[in-house]
Structure formats: structure tokens, C-alpha cells
Design a protein around this motif. Sequence first.
Motif, PDB file in Angstrom:
ATOM      1  N   ASP A  93       9.437  33.468  17.955  1.00 46.00           N
ATOM      2  CA  ASP A  93      10.565  34.381  18.073  1.00 46.00           C
ATOM      3  C   ASP A  93      11.778  33.599  17.593  1.00 46.00           C
ATOM      4  OD1 ASP A  93      12.149  36.542  18.637  1.00 46.00           O
ATOM      5  OD2 ASP A  93      11.834  36.495  20.800  1.00 46.00           O
ATOM      6  N   VAL A  94      12.214  33.884  16.373  1.00 47.23           N
ATOM      7  CA  VAL A  94      13.235  33.067  15.710  1.00 47.23           C
ATOM      8  C   VAL A  94      14.429  33.906  15.278  1.00 47.23           C
ATOM      9  CG1 VAL A  94      11.585  31.320  14.926  1.00 47.23           C
ATOM     10  CG2 VAL A  94      12.013  33.313  13.499  1.00 47.23           C
ATOM     11  N   ASP A  95      15.504  33.207  14.903  1.00 43.36           N
ATOM     12  CA  ASP A  95      16.748  33.875  14.509  1.00 43.36           C
ATOM     13  C   ASP A  95      16.717  34.464  13.103  1.00 43.36           C
ATOM     14  OD1 ASP A  95      18.117  33.456  16.908  1.00 43.36           O
ATOM     15  OD2 ASP A  95      18.739  31.453  16.288  1.00 43.36           O
ATOM     16  N   SER A  96      15.834  33.941  12.245  1.00 44.19           N
ATOM     17  CA  SER A  96      15.870  34.408  10.856  1.00 44.19           C
ATOM     18  C   SER A  96      14.513  34.227  10.182  1.00 44.19           C
ATOM     19  CB  SER A  96      16.922  33.628  10.062  1.00 44.19           C
ATOM     20  OG  SER A  96      16.533  32.266   9.942  1.00 44.19           O
ATOM     21  N   TYR A  97      14.346  34.941   9.097  1.00 43.99           N
ATOM     22  CA  TYR A  97      13.159  34.802   8.256  1.00 43.99           C
ATOM     23  C   TYR A  97      13.077  33.387   7.694  1.00 43.99           C
ATOM     24  CZ  TYR A  97      10.092  35.558   4.216  1.00 43.99           C
ATOM     25  OH  TYR A  97       9.090  35.469   3.286  1.00 43.99           O
ATOM     26  N   GLU A  98      14.216  32.831   7.333  1.00 45.94           N
ATOM     27  CA  GLU A  98      14.244  31.472   6.785  1.00 45.94           C
ATOM     28  C   GLU A  98      13.715  30.465   7.800  1.00 45.94           C
ATOM     29  OE1 GLU A  98      16.781  33.692   6.527  1.00 45.94           O
ATOM     30  OE2 GLU A  98      16.470  34.083   4.373  1.00 45.94           O
ATOM     31  N   ARG A  99      14.066  30.641   9.080  1.00 43.68           N
ATOM     32  CA  ARG A  99      13.563  29.749  10.129  1.00 43.68           C
ATOM     33  C   ARG A  99      12.058  29.920  10.274  1.00 43.68           C
ATOM     34  NH1 ARG A  99      13.255  25.013  12.520  1.00 43.68           N
ATOM     35  NH2 ARG A  99      12.833  25.159  14.747  1.00 43.68           N
TER      36      ARG A  99
END
Length: 136
Positions: A93-99
Motif C-alpha cells: 500500500d504505497v503513495d504512488s505508482y513510482e514507489r
Amino acid sequence: MAKYLLLKHYRGAPAPANCDAPIDQWTPAEISAHIKYMEDFGAKLVATGEFVEHQALAPEGTFVRYDGEGRPPVTDGPFPETKDLIAGWTVIDVDSYERALELAAELSAAPGPNGEPIHEWLELRPFLTAPPTITE
């Protein structure tokens, strides 16, 4: 935050992508190092608050599909339709697609024989979210 599935594929099963030795030919120390890497990766995600869950899968599998007559046809699997072994998954569960891409690349570097990164294939899939609600 957005949830993603990191689905671990060992292409050309049973050997991972850039690994000449099938997993059943790894030494006990190499298997232990690989498992330790996975545990450490999970612990890192717990510490950053990005961990949801992960699970390894056994290599055995069966495909089942309703045949319209009440008898589900069963085939050996997962090998008839693919040469990939789906080895397990991690949900993040992350802040962005890049992460999510960054974490997938890190997980792809899990060690194999001689401690070298196996460059395993990971399928990165976002979780389906609820469709937008139209209000008038």
C-alpha cells in the motif's frame, strides 16, 4: 495510498529468469539467503507502513473450470498454459505508482545461486478500486 499486488513469477519454471540452476538445485544456504531476503523485504515494508501481506505458494497447482454439466474439468497446472511458476505474492500500500515500481525492482533482486540477484519477473497489478459515483 494505493494497493498493488507484486506477483512473483519464475519464468521458465522451475528456474527464475536469469538463473541457470532450477530452484531444487540451489544449496540450502542459497535457499536460506533467498528466504532471508524476502523476510527482510517484508520487515522493511512493515517499518515504512507499506506492508499489507505476503505469501509463498507451493509449486503444485490445478486449473479448474466449470464445464456446464456439473463436472469441473481439472488439468495439471499451472504448467499447461504457461512456463511460469507463480511462486507467491506481496501486497503493498504505497503513495504512488513510482514507489510501487521501485519496490518491485528491489524485490526482483532477491538472491539466488552464489548470492547473485535472480532478476525474477514480478507482475505489478493495482487493486481495482470502486468505480466513480455519479451524483446529480
